[in-house]
Design an enzyme around this catalytic site. Structure first.
Site, PDB file in Angstrom:
ATOM      1  N   PRO A  83      -5.076 -10.562  18.517  1.00 62.13           N
ATOM      2  CG  PRO A  83      -5.005  -8.476  19.562  1.00 62.13           C
ATOM      3  CD  PRO A  83      -4.487  -9.235  18.397  1.00 62.13           C
ATOM      4  CG  HIS A 111      -1.965  -1.089   1.148  1.00 59.14           C
ATOM      5  ND1 HIS A 111      -2.694  -1.492   2.245  1.00 59.14           N
ATOM      6  CD2 HIS A 111      -2.370  -1.902   0.132  1.00 59.14           C
ATOM      7  CE1 HIS A 111      -3.501  -2.487   1.899  1.00 59.14           C
ATOM      8  NE2 HIS A 111      -3.326  -2.754   0.629  1.00 59.14           N
ATOM      9  CB  ALA A 153       2.211  -8.048  16.876  1.00 60.10           C
TER      10      ALA A 153
HETATM   11  N1  APR Z   1      -1.189  -7.066  17.794  1.00 60.49           N
HETATM   12  C1  APR Z   1      -1.727  -7.779  16.760  1.00 60.49           C
HETATM   13  N2  APR Z   1      -2.901  -7.447  16.162  1.00 60.49           N
HETATM   14  C2  APR Z   1      -3.564  -6.383  16.666  1.00 60.49           C
HETATM   15  C3  APR Z   1      -3.082  -5.615  17.756  1.00 60.49           C
HETATM   16  C4  APR Z   1      -1.820  -6.012  18.333  1.00 60.49           C
HETATM   17  N3  APR Z   1      -1.284  -5.343  19.346  1.00 60.49           N
HETATM   18  N4  APR Z   1      -3.965  -4.612  18.007  1.00 60.49           N
HETATM   19  C5  APR Z   1      -4.980  -4.753  17.102  1.00 60.49           C
HETATM   20  N5  APR Z   1      -4.746  -5.822  16.303  1.00 60.49           N
HETATM   21  C6  APR Z   1      -5.549  -6.325  15.184  1.00 60.49           C
HETATM   22  C7  APR Z   1      -7.043  -6.043  15.269  1.00 60.49           C
HETATM   23  O1  APR Z   1      -7.712  -7.060  15.997  1.00 60.49           O
HETATM   24  C8  APR Z   1      -7.447  -6.031  13.790  1.00 60.49           C
HETATM   25  O2  APR Z   1      -7.798  -7.348  13.359  1.00 60.49           O
HETATM   26  O3  APR Z   1      -5.102  -5.668  14.021  1.00 60.49           O
HETATM   27  C9  APR Z   1      -6.160  -5.606  13.075  1.00 60.49           C
HETATM   28  C10 APR Z   1      -6.164  -4.214  12.473  1.00 60.49           C
HETATM   29  O4  APR Z   1      -7.103  -4.181  11.434  1.00 60.49           O
HETATM   30  P1  APR Z   1      -7.348  -2.843  10.594  1.00 60.49           P
HETATM   31  O5  APR Z   1      -7.425  -1.699  11.507  1.00 60.49           O
HETATM   32  O6  APR Z   1      -8.505  -3.125   9.703  1.00 60.49           O
HETATM   33  O7  APR Z   1      -5.995  -2.666   9.761  1.00 60.49           O
HETATM   34  P2  APR Z   1      -5.513  -3.433   8.441  1.00 60.49           P
HETATM   35  O8  APR Z   1      -6.052  -4.812   8.379  1.00 60.49           O
HETATM   36  O9  APR Z   1      -4.064  -3.258   8.334  1.00 60.49           O
HETATM   37  O10 APR Z   1      -6.238  -2.542   7.288  1.00 60.49           O
HETATM   38  C11 APR Z   1      -6.012  -2.901   5.949  1.00 60.49           C
HETATM   39  O11 APR Z   1      -7.151  -0.933   5.211  1.00 60.49           O
HETATM   40  O12 APR Z   1      -7.565   1.226   5.722  1.00 60.49           O
HETATM   41  C12 APR Z   1      -6.894   0.416   4.847  1.00 60.49           C
HETATM   42  O13 APR Z   1      -4.938   0.784   3.576  1.00 60.49           O
HETATM   43  C13 APR Z   1      -5.378   0.627   4.880  1.00 60.49           C
HETATM   44  O14 APR Z   1      -3.605  -1.018   4.918  1.00 60.49           O
HETATM   45  C14 APR Z   1      -4.853  -0.681   5.461  1.00 60.49           C
HETATM   46  C15 APR Z   1      -5.937  -1.668   5.088  1.00 60.49           C
END
Ligand code: APR
Length: 229
Positions: free
Chosen positions: A201, A105, A218
């Site tokens: 989590p 991205h 993580a």
């Molecule tokens: N360790 C591991 N996972 C975690 C932690 C942690 N400390 N804290 C939160 N999470 C998890 C949440 O449970 C959730 O499933 O991380 C995930 C974050 O999800 P999103 O906020 O949806 O982020 P992501 O999946 O990276 O989004 C994908 O969406 O907005 C667009 O381009 C943007 O790259 C991004 C894409």
């Protein structure tokens, strides 16, 4: 053993970088259509830049955490048989020392000129004018990230798909796996016989196809991964 790892915003959560959809996630307070689409940028480039500069200021204060660092250890252990595929634009994997890395991205510290097409790194957290001017031609620049409705960088996506199809183990860390095509990769890996490991989590759409689930943040979960691999 060939190992591919996909990361999302969750791996940077413990570094103080907000996720998008979880509690306190960015999309809870902001509308993606106002800030992360080419249409939003055409409508109001200054507003979009103000938001990216705010995110840059948050990321600039963040440090890679134990999760990022443990992935560097994995890379050292598996060398050519390792690839880290990230959806994150924060650059924390690079700062931790990851080299075998694909950014799906884009990167918030890179900019792209809309006039001459120049692409370069720029670590500014403020500019005299918004949108800022290109250092090559003076045209308008935009963050070199992938906005909703835009195609991913072809070479990065091709490499990620190739590894998902050929790896023995596919690890999914800190992503809600709802944004495609990145969200497709764990299924592709599963279809091609890879063992899928999830570190998160919370449960996600990937959980039902995971062979191993580490229901932890993580920072501790990746360390556990070092033990199970
Ligand atoms: N360790 C591991 N996972 C975690 C932690 C942690 N400390 N804290 C939160 N999470 C998890 C949440 O449970 C959730 O499933 O991380 C995930 C974050 O999800 P999103 O906020 O949806 O982020 P992501 O999946 O990276 O989004 C994908 O969406 O907005 C667009 O381009 C943007 O790259 C991004 C894409």
């Amino acid at each position: 053993m060939k190992l591919a790892v996909l990361t999302g915003a969750g791996i940077s959560a413990e570094s103080g970088v907000p996720t998008f959809r979880g509690q306190g996630g960015l999309w809870k307070s902001y509308r993606p259509e106002d800030l992360a689409t080419p249409q939003a940028f055409r409508r109001n480039p200054a507003l979009v830049w103000e938001w990216y500069l705010w995110r840059r200021s948050v990321i600039a204060k963040a440090e890679p955490n134990a999760g990022h660092i443990a992935l560097v250890e994995l890379e050292k252990k598996y060398c050519e048989d390792f690839l880290l595929i990230t959806q994150n634009v924060d650059g924390l994997h690079q700062r931790a020392g990851s080299k075998r890395l694909v950014e799906l991205h884009g990167n918030i510290w890179r900019v792209k000129c809309l006039s001459c097409g120049a692409v370069y790194y720029d670590y500014s957290v403020s500019y005299a004018q918004l949108p800022p001017a290109c250092k090559e031609c003076g045209g308008h620049i935009r963050p070199d990230v992938v906005w909703f409705g835009e195609a991913l960088p072809e070479d990065a996506l091709e490499l990620a798909i190739g590894w998902a199809r050929s790896c023995d183990v596919f690890v999914v860390i800190g992503t809600s796996a709802v944004v495609y095509p990145a969200g497709e990769l764990p299924y592709l890996a599963k279809e091609h016989g890879a063992k899928v490991i999830e570190i998160n989590p919370e449960s996600t759409p990937v959980s039902p196809i995971a062979d191993v689930i580490i229901r932890e943040p993580a920072s501790s979960g990746v360390k556990k991964l070092l033990e199970v691999l």
